[in-house]
Write an enzyme that holds these catalytic residues in place. Structure first.
Site, PDB file in Angstrom:
ATOM      1  N   CYS A   1      42.297  34.065  35.757  1.00  0.00           N
ATOM      2  CA  CYS A   1      42.344  35.156  36.739  1.00  0.00           C
ATOM      3  C   CYS A   1      42.505  34.707  38.191  1.00  0.00           C
ATOM      4  O   CYS A   1      43.508  35.035  38.814  1.00  0.00           O
ATOM      5  CB  CYS A   1      41.100  36.013  36.602  1.00  0.00           C
ATOM      6  SG  CYS A   1      41.085  36.901  35.042  1.00  0.00           S
TER       7      CYS A   1
ATOM      8  N   LYS B   1      45.308  36.636  14.727  1.00  0.00           N
ATOM      9  CA  LYS B   1      44.075  37.099  15.380  1.00  0.00           C
ATOM     10  C   LYS B   1      43.473  38.286  14.629  1.00  0.00           C
ATOM     11  O   LYS B   1      42.270  38.344  14.376  1.00  0.00           O
ATOM     12  CB  LYS B   1      44.406  37.481  16.830  1.00  0.00           C
ATOM     13  CG  LYS B   1      43.203  37.769  17.674  1.00  0.00           C
ATOM     14  CD  LYS B   1      43.600  38.080  19.114  1.00  0.00           C
ATOM     15  CE  LYS B   1      43.374  36.913  20.034  1.00  0.00           C
ATOM     16  NZ  LYS B   1      43.545  37.202  21.440  1.00  0.00           N
TER      17      LYS B   1
ATOM     18  N   LYS C   1      35.162  26.959  32.431  1.00  0.00           N
ATOM     19  CA  LYS C   1      33.773  27.050  32.886  1.00  0.00           C
ATOM     20  C   LYS C   1      32.866  27.126  31.657  1.00  0.00           C
ATOM     21  O   LYS C   1      33.356  27.317  30.530  1.00  0.00           O
ATOM     22  CB  LYS C   1      33.552  28.259  33.794  1.00  0.00           C
ATOM     23  CG  LYS C   1      33.672  29.587  33.105  1.00  0.00           C
ATOM     24  CD  LYS C   1      33.234  30.688  34.049  1.00  0.00           C
ATOM     25  CE  LYS C   1      33.283  32.024  33.353  1.00  0.00           C
ATOM     26  NZ  LYS C   1      32.906  33.138  34.172  1.00  0.00           N
TER      27      LYS C   1
HETATM   28  N1  LIG Z   1      39.876  37.077  31.138  1.00  0.00           N
HETATM   29  C1  LIG Z   1      39.169  37.626  32.120  1.00  0.00           C
HETATM   30  O1  LIG Z   1      38.088  37.151  32.479  1.00  0.00           O
HETATM   31  C2  LIG Z   1      39.666  38.867  32.811  1.00  0.00           C
HETATM   32  C3  LIG Z   1      38.784  39.612  33.625  1.00  0.00           C
HETATM   33  C4  LIG Z   1      39.261  40.758  34.242  1.00  0.00           C
HETATM   34  C5  LIG Z   1      40.590  41.134  34.107  1.00  0.00           C
HETATM   35  N2  LIG Z   1      41.435  40.370  33.346  1.00  0.00           N
HETATM   36  C6  LIG Z   1      42.812  40.820  33.204  1.00  0.00           C
HETATM   37  O2  LIG Z   1      42.902  41.481  31.942  1.00  0.00           O
HETATM   38  C7  LIG Z   1      44.176  41.217  31.315  1.00  0.00           C
HETATM   39  C8  LIG Z   1      43.946  40.589  29.950  1.00  0.00           C
HETATM   40  O3  LIG Z   1      43.321  39.336  30.160  1.00  0.00           O
HETATM   41  P1  LIG Z   1      42.737  38.494  28.934  1.00  0.00           P
HETATM   42  O4  LIG Z   1      42.155  37.250  29.515  1.00  0.00           O
HETATM   43  O5  LIG Z   1      41.896  39.377  28.090  1.00  0.00           O
HETATM   44  O6  LIG Z   1      44.085  38.153  28.154  1.00  0.00           O
HETATM   45  P2  LIG Z   1      44.270  37.279  26.835  1.00  0.00           P
HETATM   46  O7  LIG Z   1      45.396  36.355  27.090  1.00  0.00           O
HETATM   47  O8  LIG Z   1      42.950  36.718  26.411  1.00  0.00           O
HETATM   48  O9  LIG Z   1      44.680  38.349  25.744  1.00  0.00           O
HETATM   49  C9  LIG Z   1      45.870  39.055  25.787  1.00  0.00           C
HETATM   50  C10 LIG Z   1      46.117  39.644  24.412  1.00  0.00           C
HETATM   51  O10 LIG Z   1      47.231  40.533  24.495  1.00  0.00           O
HETATM   52  C11 LIG Z   1      47.917  40.461  23.276  1.00  0.00           C
HETATM   53  N3  LIG Z   1      49.240  41.060  23.451  1.00  0.00           N
HETATM   54  C12 LIG Z   1      50.251  40.641  24.247  1.00  0.00           C
HETATM   55  N4  LIG Z   1      51.278  41.490  24.187  1.00  0.00           N
HETATM   56  C13 LIG Z   1      50.912  42.479  23.331  1.00  0.00           C
HETATM   57  C14 LIG Z   1      51.546  43.659  22.874  1.00  0.00           C
HETATM   58  N5  LIG Z   1      52.782  43.983  23.271  1.00  0.00           N
HETATM   59  N6  LIG Z   1      50.882  44.448  22.014  1.00  0.00           N
HETATM   60  C15 LIG Z   1      49.642  44.118  21.593  1.00  0.00           C
HETATM   61  N7  LIG Z   1      48.980  43.030  22.003  1.00  0.00           N
HETATM   62  C16 LIG Z   1      49.619  42.218  22.863  1.00  0.00           C
HETATM   63  C17 LIG Z   1      47.890  38.974  22.939  1.00  0.00           C
HETATM   64  O11 LIG Z   1      48.182  38.721  21.578  1.00  0.00           O
HETATM   65  C18 LIG Z   1      46.465  38.623  23.328  1.00  0.00           C
HETATM   66  O12 LIG Z   1      45.587  38.772  22.228  1.00  0.00           O
HETATM   67  C19 LIG Z   1      44.946  40.361  32.304  1.00  0.00           C
HETATM   68  O13 LIG Z   1      45.729  41.198  33.104  1.00  0.00           O
HETATM   69  C20 LIG Z   1      43.858  39.714  33.141  1.00  0.00           C
HETATM   70  O14 LIG Z   1      44.289  39.374  34.425  1.00  0.00           O
HETATM   71  C21 LIG Z   1      40.999  39.258  32.680  1.00  0.00           C
END
Ligand SMILES: NC(=O)c1ccc[n+]([C@@H]2O[C@H](COP(=O)([O-])OP(=O)(O)OC[C@H]3O[C@@H](n4cnc5c(N)ncnc54)[C@H](O)[C@@H]3O)[C@@H](O)[C@H]2O)c1
Length: 437
Positions: A259, A35, A319
């Protein structure tokens, strides 16, 4: 001021971009080397409106790194957006958050702030605050700052959030976050400071309210059909009441994504541990889980035995506007169709969604992931629409007549007026079926 954003998923990358737009120098770290390599080349790792342009415009203020030491020693403010997926028992898997906390403990040499943007169980901040301890003896503050953005609108909502919620009882943290959000606050974004547990709870309370709204309308849609009512007309008039409103009141085949499903199970799990049952949340989740099944039964009923029927499945992400296929309803529909002997041509306008979907449902002689809409439609007996993509909301009936063998449209998102198509059987959610004249 320099800040570090840890984890560059949908939330973290939007955070990094918008912090740089607000004038901060951002060190953006992810432990996924592939990434980071893409991001260093200026390529967005997933589809999100405006992301590629924003990455280009802000390239001088964001530096991407896969080097753990560099990330944790380059500033003393860490925005954390690691994923917190569901465990088999419904609880939240905090492994990645704990990895980040360990790194902060290991590397920081001066007073530091860990700002949690991930969705975490209520009480996580309290537990971490009590246990966190840097090797150097430097103080580490844990601040809750839940994220509310919706995929597909991530940058827009990050730039102009509906509200900013800060959970901290400490003056130093509150003062710092007011500086970091100064521009948003001065532009009038509602800004709420509260205790950490309340801030963590706001996130679940908000998401689960959205889930309730969607499932309420979907449950009503099931009843509307046998009653001879049109759920679209019902929600249009219902939503005119400002106490109700129109958002999230469209009937369909249910919600997916990373989510709403997991947040529902996480809060239910937390409630259960305390001896409570969240019956509304439970029922919303049950309605959502069974909603695709209700629609599938209509397909089986109208299309007859599915063996060797060709179905074009349109919309593979959870979506429109995103390439995210986590908990996408397309998974259920394509697998069910294949199990019942149908031939599936699935399609999504996003090449990244198509690629990701091939990891959920294998490509075979019975399941082809088409790279164009035309290829998906050619020879199809029926169309199944699963997302609100613009391309699916503007299908040209004459082209469909030329391309398809059959005359069925199953619209799981109610994109058309029930009488729109003249020559197709049109089946939607919570509305009368329309047969060709
Ligand atoms: N996706 C959404 O629409 C959304 C909206 C609001 C809140 N959230 C919350 O935000 C959080 C992140 O969601 P997301 O959809 O962006 O996740 P995602 O799965 O798209 O991304 C997570 C990222 O974290 C990285 N990662 C994991 N462990 C790591 C570490 N130890 N060090 C560095 N990087 C690491 C992964 O490589 C990945 O790139 C979750 O808790 C989710 O519930 C998501």
């Amino acid at each position: 001021m320099k800040v570090t954003v840890i984890a560059l998923g949908y939330v973290g990358l939007a955070n990094a971009v918008v912090l740089s737009e607000r004038g901060f120098d951002v060190v953006a770290y992810d432990n996924d080397a592939a990434k980071i390599a893409e991001l260093k080349k200026g390529k967005a790792p997933f589809d999100e409106a405006g992301l590629s342009v924003a990455l280009y415009k802000n390239r001088k203020r964001i530096s991407f790194t896969n080097d753990e030491k560099e990330a944790y020693t380059s500033s003393n403010v860490f925005f954390v957006a690691v994923d917190t997926p569901a465990l088999p028992d419904g609880g939240s898997n905090l492994t990645h958050l704990n990895e980040v906390v360990s790194c902060v403990e290991k590397y920081v040499k001066e007073e530091s702030f860990l700002v949690i943007r991930s969705t975490v169980p209520v009480g996580t901040n309290g537990k971490l605050s009590a246990s966190v301890k840097s090797l150097s003896g430097a103080r580490i503050h844990i601040v809750s700052n839940p994220e509310f953005l919706a995929e597909g609108r991530a940058l827009l909502e990050e730039r102009s959030p509906s509200r900013i919620v800060i959970g901290s009882n400490e003056k130093a943290s509150r003062d710092l976050l007011r500086v970091l959000y100064r521009k948003a606050i001065s532009s009038g974004v509602p800004y709420y400071e509260m205790d950490p547990a309340s801030a963590e709870f706001v996130k679940y309370a908000s998401n689960l309210f959205l889930a309730l709204k969607i499932s309420y309308v979907n449950e009503l849609a099931r009843l509307a059909e046998p009653l001879g009512a049109d759920i679209g007309a019902v929600t249009l008039a219902m939503g005119a009441d400002p106490r109700i409103g129109h958002s999230m009141t469209k009937a369909g085949v249910g919600y997916g994504g990373a989510c709403l499903p997991k947040d529902g199970s996480a809060l239910q799990r937390e409630a259960k541990e305390l001896g409570f049952r969240l019956s509304l949340v439970e029922d919303a989740s049950l309605v959502n889980q069974t909603q695709p099944f209700f629609f599938y039964q209509k397909i089986v009923k109208r299309l007859g035995p599915l063996s060797n029927k060709k179905v074009a499945v349109l919309g593979l992400s959870f979506k429109a506007g995103t390439s995210d296929v986590r908990h996408t309803v397309a998974d259920y529909f394509v697998k069910s169709l294949l199990k019942d002997g149908a031939e599936v041509r699935s399609y999504d306008p996003s090449a990244k969604a198509r690629k990701a979907f091939s990891g959920l449902v294998a490509v075979s002689h019975k399941h082809i992931i088409a790279s164009t809409l035309e290829a998906a439609l050619t020879g199809a007996d029926a169309i199944l629409i699963l997302t609100e993509d613009e391309a699916f909301a503007s299908l040209d009936e004459n082209k469909l007549l030329r391309a398809m063998s059959g005359r069925f449209i199953f619209d799981g998102r109610n994109l058309y007026d029930t009488r729109h198509f003249r020559y197709f059987d049109y089946v939607s959610v919570g509305r009368a079926e329309h047969k060709p004249r």
